[in-house]
Design a protein around this motif. Sequence first.
Motif, short mmCIF file in Angstrom:
data_model
loop_
_atom_site.label_atom_id
_atom_site.label_comp_id
_atom_site.label_asym_id
_atom_site.label_seq_id
_atom_site.Cartn_x
_atom_site.Cartn_y
_atom_site.Cartn_z
N ILE A 14 0.72 -1.31 -0.03
CA ILE A 14 -0.06 -0.07 -0.05
C ILE A 14 0.98 1.10 -0.03
CG2 ILE A 14 -1.59 1.49 1.21
CD1 ILE A 14 -2.84 -1.32 2.26
N VAL A 15 1.86 1.25 0.97
CA VAL A 15 2.46 2.49 0.84
C VAL A 15 3.59 2.79 -0.38
CG1 VAL A 15 4.95 3.33 1.85
CG2 VAL A 15 3.20 2.53 3.40
N THR A 16 4.01 1.40 -1.06
CA THR A 16 4.62 1.46 -2.18
C THR A 16 3.79 2.07 -3.48
OG1 THR A 16 5.94 -0.27 -1.76
CG2 THR A 16 6.01 0.30 -4.03
N ALA A 17 2.51 1.60 -3.44
CA ALA A 17 1.40 2.06 -4.38
C ALA A 17 1.04 3.55 -4.21
CB ALA A 17 0.32 1.05 -4.34
N ALA A 18 1.27 3.87 -2.89
CA ALA A 18 0.62 5.28 -2.69
C ALA A 18 1.94 6.41 -3.13
CB ALA A 18 0.46 5.69 -1.29
N ALA A 19 3.28 5.78 -2.82
CA ALA A 19 4.18 6.60 -3.19
C ALA A 19 4.48 6.75 -4.88
CB ALA A 19 5.62 5.89 -2.58
N ALA A 20 4.01 5.58 -5.44
CA ALA A 20 4.29 5.84 -6.83
C ALA A 20 3.03 6.62 -7.35
CB ALA A 20 3.88 4.32 -7.49
N ILE A 21 1.82 6.73 -6.66
CA ILE A 21 0.95 7.56 -7.20
C ILE A 21 1.19 9.38 -6.87
CG2 ILE A 21 -1.30 8.65 -6.84
CD1 ILE A 21 -2.23 5.43 -6.41
N VAL A 22 1.96 9.44 -5.81
CA VAL A 22 2.27 10.67 -5.45
C VAL A 22 3.37 11.20 -6.32
CG1 VAL A 22 3.45 12.13 -3.51
CG2 VAL A 22 1.60 10.58 -2.93
N THR A 23 4.45 10.41 -6.66
CA THR A 23 5.55 10.76 -7.60
C THR A 23 5.15 10.74 -8.85
OG1 THR A 23 6.30 8.40 -7.73
CG2 THR A 23 7.31 9.73 -5.88
N SER A 24 4.21 10.35 -9.44
CA SER A 24 3.81 10.42 -10.91
C SER A 24 3.07 11.53 -11.02
CB SER A 24 3.03 8.92 -11.16
OG SER A 24 1.89 8.75 -10.67
N THR A 25 2.53 12.17 -10.09
CA THR A 25 1.60 13.29 -10.37
C THR A 25 2.26 14.65 -9.77
OG1 THR A 25 0.34 13.04 -8.37
CG2 THR A 25 -0.49 12.18 -10.16
N SER A 26 2.00 15.76 -10.49
CA SER A 26 2.75 16.96 -10.13
C SER A 26 1.52 17.98 -10.11
CB SER A 26 3.78 17.29 -10.70
OG SER A 26 3.34 17.74 -12.04
N ALA A 27 1.77 19.29 -9.46
CA ALA A 27 0.79 20.14 -9.67
C ALA A 27 0.91 20.91 -10.97
CB ALA A 27 1.26 21.33 -8.79
N ALA A 28 1.79 20.26 -11.83
CA ALA A 28 1.96 21.01 -13.25
C ALA A 28 1.06 20.13 -14.11
CB ALA A 28 3.28 20.91 -13.75
N ARG A 29 0.43 19.01 -13.86
CA ARG A 29 -0.39 18.16 -14.45
C ARG A 29 -0.89 17.15 -13.81
NH1 ARG A 29 3.05 13.45 -17.51
NH2 ARG A 29 3.93 12.64 -15.49
N ALA A 31 -2.40 13.77 -13.84
CA ALA A 31 -2.43 12.43 -14.24
C ALA A 31 -3.49 11.54 -13.68
CB ALA A 31 -1.25 11.76 -13.98
N THR A 32 -3.97 10.45 -14.54
CA THR A 32 -5.04 9.74 -14.00
C THR A 32 -4.32 8.25 -13.94
OG1 THR A 32 -5.83 9.00 -16.29
CG2 THR A 32 -6.56 11.06 -15.23
N PRO A 33 -4.99 7.20 -13.30
CA PRO A 33 -4.42 6.20 -13.04
C PRO A 33 -4.48 5.36 -14.38
CG PRO A 33 -6.15 6.31 -11.30
CD PRO A 33 -6.08 7.58 -12.47
N SER A 34 -5.34 5.73 -15.44
CA SER A 34 -5.25 5.12 -16.68
C SER A 34 -4.18 5.44 -17.62
CB SER A 34 -6.60 5.46 -17.47
OG SER A 34 -6.70 6.99 -17.58
N GLY A 35 -3.33 6.66 -17.29
CA GLY A 35 -2.20 6.91 -17.99
C GLY A 35 -2.63 8.14 -18.58
N TYR A 36 -3.67 8.90 -18.57
CA TYR A 36 -3.89 10.03 -19.36
C TYR A 36 -3.49 11.38 -18.56
CZ TYR A 36 -6.49 7.54 -23.14
OH TYR A 36 -6.74 6.79 -24.24
N GLN A 50 -18.63 21.67 -24.52
CA GLN A 50 -17.24 21.50 -23.94
C GLN A 50 -16.59 20.00 -24.14
OE1 GLN A 50 -15.69 24.17 -22.04
NE2 GLN A 50 -17.33 25.13 -23.03
N ASP A 51 -15.61 20.12 -24.43
CA ASP A 51 -14.66 18.90 -24.87
C ASP A 51 -13.47 18.74 -23.88
OD1 ASP A 51 -16.30 18.89 -27.27
OD2 ASP A 51 -14.84 20.55 -28.01
N ILE A 52 -13.03 17.32 -23.93
CA ILE A 52 -11.83 17.15 -22.98
C ILE A 52 -10.68 17.01 -24.15
CG2 ILE A 52 -10.74 15.37 -21.57
CD1 ILE A 52 -13.62 14.89 -20.52
N VAL A 53 -9.59 17.52 -23.78
CA VAL A 53 -8.12 17.22 -24.33
C VAL A 53 -7.29 16.62 -23.51
CG1 VAL A 53 -6.43 18.17 -25.80
CG2 VAL A 53 -8.67 19.29 -26.07
N ALA A 54 -6.82 15.45 -23.84
CA ALA A 54 -5.92 14.54 -22.95
C ALA A 54 -4.93 13.94 -24.02
CB ALA A 54 -6.61 13.60 -22.32
#
Length: 187
Positions: A14-29, A31-36, A50-54
């Motif tokens: 759980i801690v490893t998965a949480a760390a991976a989520i935290v390090t893979s996202t940033s305030a600049a973008r 990221a979703t779990p699906s990779g978009y 309205q449209d979504i661009v991803a």
Amino acid sequence: MASVRRAAAAATVIVTAAAAIVTSTSAARAATPSGYDFAGITDWDGDGHQDIVARDAHGRLWLYPGESTRTYSTQGRYQIGNGWNGYAFAGLGDWDADGHQDIVARDAHGRLWLYPGESTRAYSTQGRYQIGADWALYNFTGIADWDGDGHQDIVTFMHYFTPLWLFPGESVRGYSGQQRAQIGTGW
């Protein structure tokens, strides 16, 4: 003892998965779990919805047309770009005031680029324009006409608990001559 080891192993996962989520996202973008990564929401194709661009994990840019409903869209997606890995999206908006929504994004070298849109569901035929440099340390919150002067602006901060900055735009396909203004603290 075996149950303690299983509990410790589960906690580590759980801690490893949480760390991976935290390090893979940033305030600049975002990221979703699906990779978009979301560039933003706007009426990209000019149809009044309205449209979504991803961006997907392969660097392809996709348009997901909306239908102004509270249900799933029946529209298919359209590829509108490729080679977008390494970019941080500042946002979507009509940056150059030509009536079409545009993308403002930073490359891996800290250069800020305008990618003009054409209100289509296809690749734009417009070239990109450099509109800034030395943006590597900034985290984007978005673009909008913050100061109500009719031009899109960029709102950003550098690090946590630092000032919030407004970078006024001038609706040009080049550098703005306006000075940044502090519009908040503790961000």
